[in-house]
Motif scaffolding. Structure first.
Motif: not given
Length: 385
Positions: A45-51, A287-291, A300-305, A335-341
Motif C-alpha cells: 500500500l502507498d502509505g503517502l496516498h492513504a495517509l 502491508t509489507e512495505f511502503g512505496r 504510479g509508485t515503485d517498491h519502497g520502505t 536512499e533518497g527515494r523512500d520514506l524512512r522507516a
C-alpha cells in the motif's frame, strides 16, 4: 514547519455461505474475551496516498498535485499534519470517535524490495523470509483455549503451525474474477489499444460489484465473514484476512480509488458485524512495505520502505496519529527515494498483544517473535482496562 520528528504516541456473504461457516465449540467463552484481527494488504500500500502528510513542507511539491488530481475525492483532514484519502470516510469517522490510530513510517525488519520476502517477514515474525510457522499461530497457541480463523483460500504463513486454526474462503462471483481483472487492468493501463477495453470492463465490473452502499466485493465480504466468526460468543479470538492488488506501479489513482473504497467498506462491514465484541476488538491493517516518495512516469509508485499501519476497534486508544515522522525532504528519505522507516512492525504488534491480549514480555520476545528482545513494544496503543 508543522511536522517535526516526534513520538506520537454492506457487504456480507450470502445467507447460504454464512450458514456454512464452521463452528468453534471449544473456543473462548468469557464475556471479557478480547479479539484481534490482522488484515494484510498484499502488494505494498502507498502509505503517502492513504495517509497524506499535508503538514510536511516537502509534500506539496512531491505529491500535492498528484493527490489533488481531477476526479480525486477531497482528502479528509485528521489534524494539521495528516489527512486520510477521500475514499476512507468510515476510517475518518472512527478516528473522530477515538477508535482509529494510524501509525506512520512503519515497516517490518526486512528492508529490501521483494514482495514475497517482505510478506514472509511480516507473517513469520522474524527478521527475514522463509520459515514454516507464523506468529499469529504462535499467538493462538499462547492464549488459553485460543483458536484462530483465516479468511483465505489457503492457510497463510501467518497462521501456519500446530495451534488450532481453520480457514474459510468466501465465494467469488460467477463472472469475471475481480482480482485477475484488476491485475490485468493495471498491466495494460498504458497500452493505447487495450487500455480502453479494460476501461469498458471497469464499468461492467463496477455494476457487478455494486450492492447496498455500492462497495466492492471481495474484501468487504471477507471482513463480514471474519466478523461473523469472531462475534460468536464461542468464536475464535484471533483472525486473519488478506487482500491482493495493492502493487500500484502504474495508474495508481484509479486503482487506489477502488481499493481504498473497498478497504473502507471492509472495515465498516467488520464493525457492523462484530458489534457484540467491537468494544473488545483491535483490527490491525498492515502491508509489507511502503512505496517510493516520488510518482513514476506511469502515474504510479515503485517498491519502497516506510509505510503506514492502521489500528481500529473499540479497544484502540485512537483519535491521534502514532509513530515517529522522519520527513520527506530528500536528505531525510531512505536512499533518497523512500520514506524512512522509524518503527519496526513487530513493535506495533507487540504493543497490541501485550496491552490487548495480555501476553507477557518474555512470551512475546521468545515465542511469538523469536530473538526480538531488543524490540520494545509500542505503548499506549489500547485503552486501559
Amino acid at each position: 514547519m508543522r511536522i517535526n520528528r516526534r513520538g506520537f504516541l454492506g457487504w456480507s456473504a450470502s445467507a447460504l455461505a454464512m450458514a456454512a461457516l464452521p463452528k468453534f465449540a471449544l473456543a473462548a467463552t468469557s464475556a471479557e474475551d478480547t479479539r484481534f484481527l490482522l488484515v494484510l494488504l498484499r502488494g505494498g500500500l502507498d502509505g503517502l496516498h492513504a495517509l497524506q502528510p499535508v503538514g510536511d513542507p516537502a509534500f506539496p511539491a512531491l505529491r500535492g498535485a498528484f493527490a489533488a488530481s481531477p476526479g480525486q475525492a477531497a482528502a479528509r483532514p485528521l489534524n494539521a499534519d495528516f489527512a486520510l484519502h477521500g475514499k476512507l470516510g468510515f476510517l475518518a469517522t472512527l478516528y473522530g470517535r477515538g477508535q482509529l490510530l494510524p501509525v506512520v513510517a512503519v515497516a517490518p525488519p526486512y528492508r529490501q524490495r521483494s514482495h514475497f520476502e517482505a510478506q514472509d517477514c511480516v507473517e513469520n515474525g522474524t527478521t527475514g523470509g522463509g520459515g514454516t510457522t507464523g506468529w499469529l499461530n504462535r499467538c493462538v497457541a499462547a492464549l488459553p483455549g485460543g483458536r484462530g480463523v483465516s479468511i483465505s483460500a489457503v492457510m497463510p504463513l501467518a497462521m501456519r503451525g500446530p495451534a488450532p486454526v481453520e480457514t474459510w474462503s468466501p465465494p467469488l462471483g460467477n463472472r469475471i474474477d475481480p482480482i485477475l481483472w484488476q491485475q490485468l487492468q493495471v498491466l495494460y493501463a498504458a497500452d493505447p489499444v487495450l487500455a480502453p477495453t479494460f476501461a469498458a470492463i471497469d464499468v461492467d465490473m463496477a455494476g457487478m460489484r455494486a450492492g447496498p452502499g455500492g462497495a466492492g466485493l471481495r474484501l468487504p465480504q471477507a471482513m463480514a465473514a471474519a466478523a461473523r466468526f469472531m462475534a460468536d460468543p464461542h468464536g475464535p479470538r484471533i483472525g486473519f484476512v488478506e487482500d491482493t492488488g495493492w502493487d500500484t506501479h502504474s495508474g495508481q489513482l484509479a486503482v487506489l480509488d477502488r481499493k481504498l473504497a473497498e478497504l473502507d467498506a471492509g472495515l465498516q462491514a467488520f464493525h457492523d458485524g462484530a458489534q457484540p465484541v467491537w468494544p473488545r476488538t483491535v483490527v490491525a491493517i498492515v502491508t509489507e512495505f511502503g512505496r517510493t516518495a516520488a510518482i513514476n512516469g506511469t502515474g504510479g509508485t515503485d517498491h519502497g520502505t516506510g509505510g503506514v499501519a492502521f489500528l481500529a476497534g473499540g479497544a484502540v486508544a485512537g483519535g491521534r496519529v502514532g509513530g515517529d515522522w522522519p520527513g520527506l525532504a530528500r536528505a531525510q528519505l531512505n536512499e533518497g527515494r523512500d520514506l524512512r522507516a522509524t518503527t519496526d512492525l513487530r513493535a506495533l504488534f507487540k504493543g497490541v498483544l501485550a496491552g490487548h491480549l495480555g501476553l507477557a514480555p518474555d512470551v512475546l520476545a521468545r515465542q511469538i517473535f523469536p530473538d526480538s528482545a531488543a524490540v520494545a513494544p509500542m505503548s499506549g496503543l489500547v485503552r486501559a482496562g
